[in-house]
Design a protein around this motif. Structure first.
Motif, short mmCIF file in Angstrom:
data_model
loop_
_atom_site.label_atom_id
_atom_site.label_comp_id
_atom_site.label_asym_id
_atom_site.label_seq_id
_atom_site.Cartn_x
_atom_site.Cartn_y
_atom_site.Cartn_z
N THR A 6 0.83 -1.20 0.00
CA THR A 6 0.00 0.00 0.00
C THR A 6 0.86 1.25 0.00
OG1 THR A 6 -1.73 -1.22 1.17
CG2 THR A 6 -1.90 1.16 1.18
N ASN A 24 -3.63 9.44 0.27
CA ASN A 24 -4.61 8.60 0.96
C ASN A 24 -4.10 7.18 1.12
OD1 ASN A 24 -6.48 10.65 1.31
ND2 ASN A 24 -7.57 10.19 -0.57
N LYS A 28 -3.36 5.17 4.55
CA LYS A 28 -3.95 3.85 4.79
C LYS A 28 -2.87 2.86 5.21
CE LYS A 28 -7.23 0.76 4.56
NZ LYS A 28 -8.32 0.73 5.52
N GLU A 31 -2.26 3.21 8.79
CA GLU A 31 -3.37 2.64 9.56
C GLU A 31 -3.31 1.12 9.65
OE1 GLU A 31 -7.18 3.86 8.07
OE2 GLU A 31 -6.51 5.93 7.87
#
Length: 59
Positions: A6, A24, A28, A31
């Motif tokens: 990612t 974004n 992510k 996260e």
């Protein structure tokens, strides 16, 4: 492993000019990183892309 993919995908999009989507994806990655140490690494990678160090490649 998902966080690494990612963050890399986010870097690619960011560098190609799609900064919002790339940013974004990099967020992510932070996260979904499985440990706090790994989150720290993801944040550091994101920082070098979003605010590159002058004089370094990609800056």
């Amino acid at each position: 492993m998902e966080a690494q993919f990612t963050i890399s995908l986010g870097q690619a999009h960011y560098r190609k000019g799609d900064k919002a989507y790339g940013g974004n994806l990099m967020n992510k990655a932070v996260e979904i990183a499985p440990t706090e140490k790994f989150k720290t690494v993801m944040r550091a990678i994101r920082a070098t892309i979003v605010k590159p160090v002058p004089g370094r490649p990609g800056a």
